[in-house]
Structures are given as C-alpha cells and as structure tokens.
Design a protein around this motif. Sequence first.
Motif, mmCIF file in Angstrom:
data_model
loop_
_atom_site.group_PDB
_atom_site.id
_atom_site.type_symbol
_atom_site.label_atom_id
_atom_site.label_comp_id
_atom_site.label_asym_id
_atom_site.label_seq_id
_atom_site.Cartn_x
_atom_site.Cartn_y
_atom_site.Cartn_z
ATOM 1 N N ASP A 256 -14.540 49.256 5.186
ATOM 2 C CA ASP A 256 -14.630 48.611 6.508
ATOM 3 C C ASP A 256 -15.980 48.884 7.175
ATOM 4 O O ASP A 256 -16.600 47.972 7.754
ATOM 5 C CB ASP A 256 -13.493 49.111 7.422
ATOM 6 C CG ASP A 256 -12.112 48.677 6.908
ATOM 7 O OD1 ASP A 256 -11.111 49.318 7.298
ATOM 8 O OD2 ASP A 256 -12.057 47.728 6.090
ATOM 9 N N THR A 257 -16.435 50.124 7.073
ATOM 10 C CA THR A 257 -17.729 50.453 7.704
ATOM 11 C C THR A 257 -18.863 49.703 7.011
ATOM 12 O O THR A 257 -19.773 49.191 7.675
ATOM 13 C CB THR A 257 -17.984 51.977 7.638
ATOM 14 O OG1 THR A 257 -17.715 52.428 6.313
ATOM 15 C CG2 THR A 257 -17.112 52.732 8.616
ATOM 16 N N ALA A 258 -18.783 49.579 5.699
ATOM 17 C CA ALA A 258 -19.841 48.853 4.966
ATOM 18 C C ALA A 258 -19.784 47.362 5.292
ATOM 19 O O ALA A 258 -20.828 46.718 5.510
ATOM 20 C CB ALA A 258 -19.674 49.065 3.473
ATOM 21 N N ARG A 259 -18.581 46.800 5.375
ATOM 22 C CA ARG A 259 -18.453 45.378 5.724
ATOM 23 C C ARG A 259 -19.030 45.118 7.120
ATOM 24 O O ARG A 259 -19.718 44.131 7.352
ATOM 25 C CB ARG A 259 -16.983 44.940 5.692
ATOM 26 C CG ARG A 259 -16.420 44.776 4.311
ATOM 27 C CD ARG A 259 -15.056 44.084 4.296
ATOM 28 N NE ARG A 259 -14.451 44.214 2.983
ATOM 29 C CZ ARG A 259 -13.526 45.128 2.680
ATOM 30 N NH1 ARG A 259 -13.102 45.995 3.620
ATOM 31 N NH2 ARG A 259 -13.021 45.223 1.458
ATOM 32 N N HIS A 260 -18.750 46.058 8.013
ATOM 33 C CA HIS A 260 -19.257 45.881 9.387
ATOM 34 C C HIS A 260 -20.778 45.918 9.397
ATOM 35 O O HIS A 260 -21.436 45.046 9.975
ATOM 36 C CB HIS A 260 -18.700 46.967 10.316
ATOM 37 C CG HIS A 260 -19.272 46.895 11.693
ATOM 38 N ND1 HIS A 260 -18.816 46.013 12.652
ATOM 39 C CD2 HIS A 260 -20.307 47.570 12.265
ATOM 40 C CE1 HIS A 260 -19.529 46.163 13.749
ATOM 41 N NE2 HIS A 260 -20.445 47.104 13.541
ATOM 42 N N ALA A 261 -21.349 46.893 8.704
ATOM 43 C CA ALA A 261 -22.818 47.003 8.659
ATOM 44 C C ALA A 261 -23.416 45.731 8.065
ATOM 45 O O ALA A 261 -24.391 45.176 8.601
ATOM 46 C CB ALA A 261 -23.217 48.217 7.833
ATOM 47 N N ASN A 262 -22.829 45.241 6.995
ATOM 48 C CA ASN A 262 -23.353 44.014 6.368
ATOM 49 C C ASN A 262 -23.216 42.813 7.313
ATOM 50 O O ASN A 262 -24.114 41.973 7.412
ATOM 51 C CB ASN A 262 -22.609 43.725 5.066
ATOM 52 C CG ASN A 262 -22.924 44.711 3.953
ATOM 53 O OD1 ASN A 262 -23.682 45.675 4.170
ATOM 54 N ND2 ASN A 262 -22.353 44.500 2.778
ATOM 55 N N PHE A 330 -35.245 46.173 9.244
ATOM 56 C CA PHE A 330 -34.156 46.474 10.181
ATOM 57 C C PHE A 330 -32.940 46.898 9.347
ATOM 58 O O PHE A 330 -32.582 46.206 8.392
ATOM 59 C CB PHE A 330 -33.783 45.234 10.997
ATOM 60 C CG PHE A 330 -34.909 44.681 11.840
ATOM 61 C CD1 PHE A 330 -35.906 43.898 11.258
ATOM 62 C CD2 PHE A 330 -34.975 44.954 13.195
ATOM 63 C CE1 PHE A 330 -36.951 43.387 12.024
ATOM 64 C CE2 PHE A 330 -36.017 44.439 13.973
ATOM 65 C CZ PHE A 330 -37.005 43.662 13.380
ATOM 66 N N VAL A 331 -32.350 48.013 9.712
ATOM 67 C CA VAL A 331 -31.177 48.481 8.960
ATOM 68 C C VAL A 331 -30.004 48.610 9.929
ATOM 69 O O VAL A 331 -30.143 49.213 11.004
ATOM 70 C CB VAL A 331 -31.446 49.851 8.292
ATOM 71 C CG1 VAL A 331 -30.289 50.248 7.390
ATOM 72 C CG2 VAL A 331 -32.750 49.806 7.490
ATOM 73 N N THR A 332 -28.891 48.014 9.567
ATOM 74 C CA THR A 332 -27.692 48.120 10.411
ATOM 75 C C THR A 332 -26.739 49.143 9.816
ATOM 76 O O THR A 332 -26.901 49.572 8.675
ATOM 77 C CB THR A 332 -26.983 46.755 10.503
ATOM 78 O OG1 THR A 332 -26.736 46.301 9.169
ATOM 79 C CG2 THR A 332 -27.841 45.732 11.245
ATOM 80 N N SER A 333 -25.758 49.531 10.592
ATOM 81 C CA SER A 333 -24.834 50.573 10.126
ATOM 82 C C SER A 333 -23.441 50.328 10.703
ATOM 83 O O SER A 333 -23.219 49.363 11.438
ATOM 84 C CB SER A 333 -25.338 51.938 10.593
ATOM 85 O OG SER A 333 -25.122 52.067 11.997
ATOM 86 N N PHE A 334 -22.539 51.248 10.419
ATOM 87 C CA PHE A 334 -21.173 51.168 10.969
ATOM 88 C C PHE A 334 -21.227 51.223 12.488
ATOM 89 O O PHE A 334 -20.333 50.738 13.169
ATOM 90 C CB PHE A 334 -20.317 52.334 10.438
ATOM 91 C CG PHE A 334 -20.606 53.631 11.134
ATOM 92 C CD1 PHE A 334 -21.662 54.443 10.702
ATOM 93 C CD2 PHE A 334 -19.869 54.035 12.231
ATOM 94 C CE1 PHE A 334 -21.965 55.632 11.349
ATOM 95 C CE2 PHE A 334 -20.160 55.231 12.891
ATOM 96 C CZ PHE A 334 -21.212 56.031 12.454
ATOM 97 N N ALA A 335 -22.291 51.833 13.021
ATOM 98 C CA ALA A 335 -22.376 52.053 14.480
ATOM 99 C C ALA A 335 -23.078 50.902 15.204
ATOM 100 O O ALA A 335 -23.129 50.880 16.435
ATOM 101 C CB ALA A 335 -23.125 53.360 14.758
ATOM 102 N N THR A 336 -23.609 49.957 14.469
ATOM 103 C CA THR A 336 -24.293 48.816 15.090
ATOM 104 C C THR A 336 -23.250 47.901 15.733
ATOM 105 O O THR A 336 -22.242 47.553 15.105
ATOM 106 C CB THR A 336 -25.077 48.019 14.040
ATOM 107 O OG1 THR A 336 -25.992 48.894 13.366
ATOM 108 C CG2 THR A 336 -25.860 46.868 14.682
ATOM 109 N N THR A 337 -23.502 47.516 17.007
ATOM 110 C CA THR A 337 -22.524 46.646 17.685
ATOM 111 C C THR A 337 -23.054 45.216 17.765
ATOM 112 O O THR A 337 -24.273 44.989 17.777
ATOM 113 C CB THR A 337 -22.275 47.140 19.124
ATOM 114 O OG1 THR A 337 -23.505 46.997 19.854
ATOM 115 C CG2 THR A 337 -21.816 48.590 19.133
#
Length: 349
Positions: A256-262, A330-337
Amino acid sequence: MFFASDNWAGAHPNIAAGLSANAGGFSTAYGDGALDQAVYQRFSEIFEREVAVFFVATGTAANSLALTAYNKPGGISFAHRESHVIEDECGAPVYFSGGSRLHEIDGALGKIDPHNLERTIGRFAPEIVHWGRPMAVSITQSTEVGTIYGLDEIETIAAIAKRYSVPLHMDGARFANALVALDTSPAEMTWKRGVDILSFGGTKNGCWCAEAIVLFDLDRARELAFLRKRAAQLFSKSRFVAAQFEAYFKDGLWLDTARHANAMAARLAAAIEDSATAKLAWLPQANEVFAVIKKAEAEKLQAAGAAFYDWHKPHGFDGHISEDELLYRFVTSFATTADEVDRFGQLIA
Ligand SMILES: Cc1ncc(COP(=O)(O)O)c(C=O)c1O
Ligand SMILES: C[C@@H](O)[C@H](N)C(=O)O
C-alpha cells in the motif's frame, strides 16, 4: 513539499507502533530471537521458497555484502554506469570485498543493455590473470532514475550472468515500488527470473531503518553471516529491525505504501506535464519523477518551500536541456500527500 528523496520521509505510523509494541521485555540478541525467526519465516512465505535473511543497517551495506558474498580474487562485478553501487556508495562494494572491482555497463535510462553486458563480460571470460574475472552482475529495481526492468528483461540479464557462471544481484532499495508497478509477485520478480541475491529495502518505503539481504542461494548463507559480522552489520538488538519488517508486511502495508508513493509520482508527473514552465523528462514508472525546468523557475519553487535536487543527465536521455535549464529529480514516498503535490502543481502551473 518534500520531493528530495524518500530517504527524507519518516517512519509510517504502523512501523513506529510496531517498534513501540516490541520495545519491552527481553529477546535473544543478534538475530536469534523469536520475532527474528518469525520474520525470516515471513520472508520465505513472501518469496514462496526458503530464503536466508540478513538484516543490515543501510542499502549500501546490503549491496556491498551481497556482492562480497560472491567474492573472488580479481573479481569484477558488472553494474549500470549510473548505478548506486558505482556512483553513490563511496567504493563500499570494493572496500568490503577487499578489492573486487565494479565495471560500468551502458544502457539507457538506468537499465543495463544486455548486448553491452554480453560484450563486456565476455571480454573477461577467458579469466586472463592480468585482467581479472567476472564475479557478479548487479541490477537496480526500480533503477536510480525511476525506471523498471520488465520480467523478461531480468530473465535476459540473468541468462547472461548464468552463461558466465556468475550470480545476479538485485539492488532492491525500492523493490516494493517496482513490484506494485509491475503488479507481479516477489518470486516472479526475483528467483523465478534468475536473481540469486537481493538487497531488500524497507527504509525508503516507510521503515525507520530496515534493510535485508535476501539470499536465494542458501549455500552462501554461512559465509554471509561471517561477512556481515566482520562488516559490523549484525544488530545486537535485531528485534527492532524484525519488528519493523513485521509491521511492514502486516496486512500488505508495504504494498500500500509503495502504491501510494507511485500514485503520487504519477500525480506529480501530470502536474508537470500541464505546466508551462517545466517539461517531463520521461514518464515515471515508480516513485521518481524527472523534469527539465529553467533554473530560475526551480529556484522560485525551492524558495516557496519545495525540496528537490538537480540530477545529472542520464545516458539515453535524448531530451533537450538549454543553457538556462537543468534536469531535476523528484521522489515521492508513503508520506507524500495529494495536497502537497497539488500545491506544487499550482506553483509550477
Ligand atoms: C538505488 C539505491 N540503492 C541503494 C541505496 C543505498 O541506501 P543507503 O543510502 O541506505 O545506503 C540507495 C539510497 O537511497 C538507492 O537510491
Ligand atoms: C544517494 C541518493 O541517491 C540516495 N540513494 C537517494 O535516492 O536519495
């Protein structure tokens, strides 16, 4: 707006809770505790076969020890010219192995070109004592520029490695991001395609500090145990790494965290596509986005609170970059909203 790296993100609340839940009481040290054993078993379930698991502190340690597990005098490991093991580990793989070498292989957008690999590794096949000899091949999944090897591409590279009797290592610092992007299984993306040893990253995907070497070739497990200790990478309170991975795998959190970051990377890429002041360099395949932006515009964005860096132009990028522009990562993560991405989108419109 923090897009500098997923290394900037904190720990997912569930991971933090897992650490706290396991903070009390006593547990056998040095990786032999009940929770350690349970997590090793969980790794074997996830990879659908028995694997040996070695917790280490960093992705660099995982990569360096993984390559050293196959060490030989005069050994040469082959990796992409812009790979982390070559560009960002300060020579650690060479140091830990006592002097093996890393040989650059070319390929577009962070991925080894199999023809280049075949040609290069083949040159060392005669094992002429002056030149050294092949020791390993290493690929990064997802790569340092956010691209992904398809399952068939992994298989092609693995076949070349096998032809020269060397193992295939996968730097999986962002393993989960690639896994969900391909919508495949851990087994299909690794050992079923010929991967022998994996650097399994959890830190960039919501853990506080959790990296593991996953060894499919169990004959090397005893050797690797000694290599890890000699490298001062054996945690005494190993349960705290195990606790993170226990929470990481629980109810599929890691996926889930990886899907969110992607998904946040795709959202950010769409905002950049719509922008009049930036150009998307290539479509993101995982959680990294690259764009060509005028330096003056980038400085305004950074002054407005956006954290991101310029990046060297990767081999195979044929887009144009003018004198007054740079390529930015730019790198996104689980914490990116989504709000954070949309706010950035308004600034870059
Ligand atoms: C592709 C890749 N591999 C390995 C690493 C190494 O991780 P660490 O910085 O924890 O040593 C990183 C770091 O972010 C990375 O981006
Ligand atoms: C060193 C730097 O590249 C780090 N590995 C990152 O991805 O942010």
